[in-house]
Design a protein around this motif. Structure first.
Motif, PDB file in Angstrom:
ATOM      1  N   LEU A  13       0.824  -1.212   0.000  1.00 37.97           N
ATOM      2  CA  LEU A  13       0.000   0.000   0.000  1.00 37.97           C
ATOM      3  C   LEU A  13       0.856   1.259   0.000  1.00 37.97           C
ATOM      4  O   LEU A  13       0.491   2.259  -0.613  1.00 37.97           O
ATOM      5  CB  LEU A  13      -0.953  -0.004   1.198  1.00 37.97           C
ATOM      6  CG  LEU A  13      -2.142  -0.946   1.062  1.00 37.97           C
ATOM      7  CD1 LEU A  13      -2.896  -1.056   2.375  1.00 37.97           C
ATOM      8  CD2 LEU A  13      -3.070  -0.499  -0.053  1.00 37.97           C
ATOM      9  N   LYS A  20      -5.066   4.932  -4.145  1.00 35.82           N
ATOM     10  CA  LYS A  20      -5.132   3.718  -4.964  1.00 35.82           C
ATOM     11  C   LYS A  20      -5.245   2.500  -4.052  1.00 35.82           C
ATOM     12  O   LYS A  20      -4.842   2.524  -2.891  1.00 35.82           O
ATOM     13  CB  LYS A  20      -3.907   3.588  -5.866  1.00 35.82           C
ATOM     14  CG  LYS A  20      -3.802   4.685  -6.899  1.00 35.82           C
ATOM     15  CD  LYS A  20      -4.946   4.590  -7.871  1.00 35.82           C
ATOM     16  CE  LYS A  20      -4.832   5.672  -8.935  1.00 35.82           C
ATOM     17  NZ  LYS A  20      -5.913   5.611  -9.904  1.00 35.82           N
ATOM     18  N   SER A  21      -5.770   1.405  -4.605  1.00 37.05           N
ATOM     19  CA  SER A  21      -5.979   0.201  -3.814  1.00 37.05           C
ATOM     20  C   SER A  21      -5.196  -0.971  -4.395  1.00 37.05           C
ATOM     21  O   SER A  21      -4.705  -0.908  -5.521  1.00 37.05           O
ATOM     22  CB  SER A  21      -7.478  -0.139  -3.772  1.00 37.05           C
ATOM     23  OG  SER A  21      -7.957  -0.416  -5.076  1.00 37.05           O
ATOM     24  N   ILE A  56      -5.887   0.602   7.599  1.00 37.64           N
ATOM     25  CA  ILE A  56      -6.315   0.432   6.210  1.00 37.64           C
ATOM     26  C   ILE A  56      -7.832   0.473   6.123  1.00 37.64           C
ATOM     27  O   ILE A  56      -8.524   0.423   7.142  1.00 37.64           O
ATOM     28  CB  ILE A  56      -5.793  -0.893   5.594  1.00 37.64           C
ATOM     29  CG1 ILE A  56      -6.444  -2.109   6.269  1.00 37.64           C
ATOM     30  CG2 ILE A  56      -4.276  -0.971   5.665  1.00 37.64           C
ATOM     31  CD1 ILE A  56      -6.194  -3.419   5.550  1.00 37.64           C
ATOM     32  N   ASN A  62     -15.678  -0.235  -4.484  1.00 36.73           N
ATOM     33  CA  ASN A  62     -14.914   1.010  -4.353  1.00 36.73           C
ATOM     34  C   ASN A  62     -15.413   1.923  -3.236  1.00 36.73           C
ATOM     35  O   ASN A  62     -15.191   3.128  -3.256  1.00 36.73           O
ATOM     36  CB  ASN A  62     -14.870   1.767  -5.684  1.00 36.73           C
ATOM     37  CG  ASN A  62     -13.618   2.595  -5.805  1.00 36.73           C
ATOM     38  OD1 ASN A  62     -12.581   2.251  -5.248  1.00 36.73           O
ATOM     39  ND2 ASN A  62     -13.704   3.702  -6.516  1.00 36.73           N
ATOM     40  N   ARG A  75     -10.995  -5.055  -1.963  1.00 37.28           N
ATOM     41  CA  ARG A  75      -9.685  -4.455  -2.218  1.00 37.28           C
ATOM     42  C   ARG A  75      -9.273  -3.701  -0.963  1.00 37.28           C
ATOM     43  O   ARG A  75     -10.087  -3.507  -0.056  1.00 37.28           O
ATOM     44  CB  ARG A  75      -9.737  -3.533  -3.434  1.00 37.28           C
ATOM     45  CG  ARG A  75      -9.975  -4.297  -4.741  1.00 37.28           C
ATOM     46  CD  ARG A  75      -9.917  -3.396  -5.954  1.00 37.28           C
ATOM     47  NE  ARG A  75      -8.605  -2.804  -6.174  1.00 37.28           N
ATOM     48  CZ  ARG A  75      -7.599  -3.404  -6.825  1.00 37.28           C
ATOM     49  NH1 ARG A  75      -7.745  -4.623  -7.289  1.00 37.28           N
ATOM     50  NH2 ARG A  75      -6.447  -2.773  -7.012  1.00 37.28           N
ATOM     51  N   ARG A  77      -6.969  -0.266   0.733  1.00 38.81           N
ATOM     52  CA  ARG A  77      -6.222   0.972   0.555  1.00 38.81           C
ATOM     53  C   ARG A  77      -5.951   1.568   1.920  1.00 38.81           C
ATOM     54  O   ARG A  77      -6.585   1.211   2.910  1.00 38.81           O
ATOM     55  CB  ARG A  77      -6.919   1.949  -0.368  1.00 38.81           C
ATOM     56  CG  ARG A  77      -8.068   2.684   0.189  1.00 38.81           C
ATOM     57  CD  ARG A  77      -8.407   3.890  -0.691  1.00 38.81           C
ATOM     58  NE  ARG A  77      -9.765   4.310  -0.541  1.00 38.81           N
ATOM     59  CZ  ARG A  77     -10.235   4.943   0.520  1.00 38.81           C
ATOM     60  NH1 ARG A  77      -9.467   5.197   1.537  1.00 38.81           N
ATOM     61  NH2 ARG A  77     -11.499   5.308   0.579  1.00 38.81           N
ATOM     62  N   GLN A  80      -7.923   7.298   4.492  1.00 42.38           N
ATOM     63  CA  GLN A  80      -7.862   8.693   4.062  1.00 42.38           C
ATOM     64  C   GLN A  80      -8.791   9.527   4.937  1.00 42.38           C
ATOM     65  O   GLN A  80      -9.702   9.000   5.568  1.00 42.38           O
ATOM     66  CB  GLN A  80      -8.323   8.836   2.603  1.00 42.38           C
ATOM     67  CG  GLN A  80      -7.486   8.100   1.612  1.00 42.38           C
ATOM     68  CD  GLN A  80      -8.036   8.256   0.199  1.00 42.38           C
ATOM     69  OE1 GLN A  80      -9.234   8.265  -0.009  1.00 42.38           O
ATOM     70  NE2 GLN A  80      -7.139   8.393  -0.754  1.00 42.38           N
TER      71      GLN A  80
END
Length: 101
Positions: A13, A20-21, A56, A62, A75, A77, A80
């Motif tokens: 990561l 991005k993942s 994470i 998504n 997935r 990432r 954030q």
């Protein structure tokens, strides 16, 4: 303390662009290229732990998914700003009343 799987997840990561993942299969293949399928259950366990710790985010379609209840293809990432830190429990609460389909 992290596991070798968690170290690989965090390393992969860190190597991708922000936002991005990565695919859990890429983690498995990096650790054990020949028999990577055997690691997927262990990876899922470590993914859940990292998500609980807030390091994470697990993505489904998504979008951030609850680490306690997600199912299917996912997935990963890095977390954030603006990512949820908790998820509402909606499954089976309130029974069958008001059945909107």
């Amino acid at each position: 303390m992290t596991t070798p799987i968690q170290d690989t997840i965090l390393s992969q990561l860190a190597a991708v662009a922000p936002g991005k993942s990565i695919d859990p299969m890429s983690v498995a293949k990096a650790i054990q290229p020949e028999r990577w399928q055997r690691l997927l259950g262990h990876i899922r366990t470590d993914v859940i732990e990292l998500a609980r710790q807030g390091q994470i985010v697990i993505l489904r379609h998504n979008k951030p998914a609850d680490p306690e209840t997600f199912r299917g293809v996912y997935r990963l990432r890095l977390r954030q700003d603006g990512d949820p830190t908790s998820f509402e429990k909606v499954a089976d609460e309130g029974g069958d009343e008001g059945g909107e389909d």
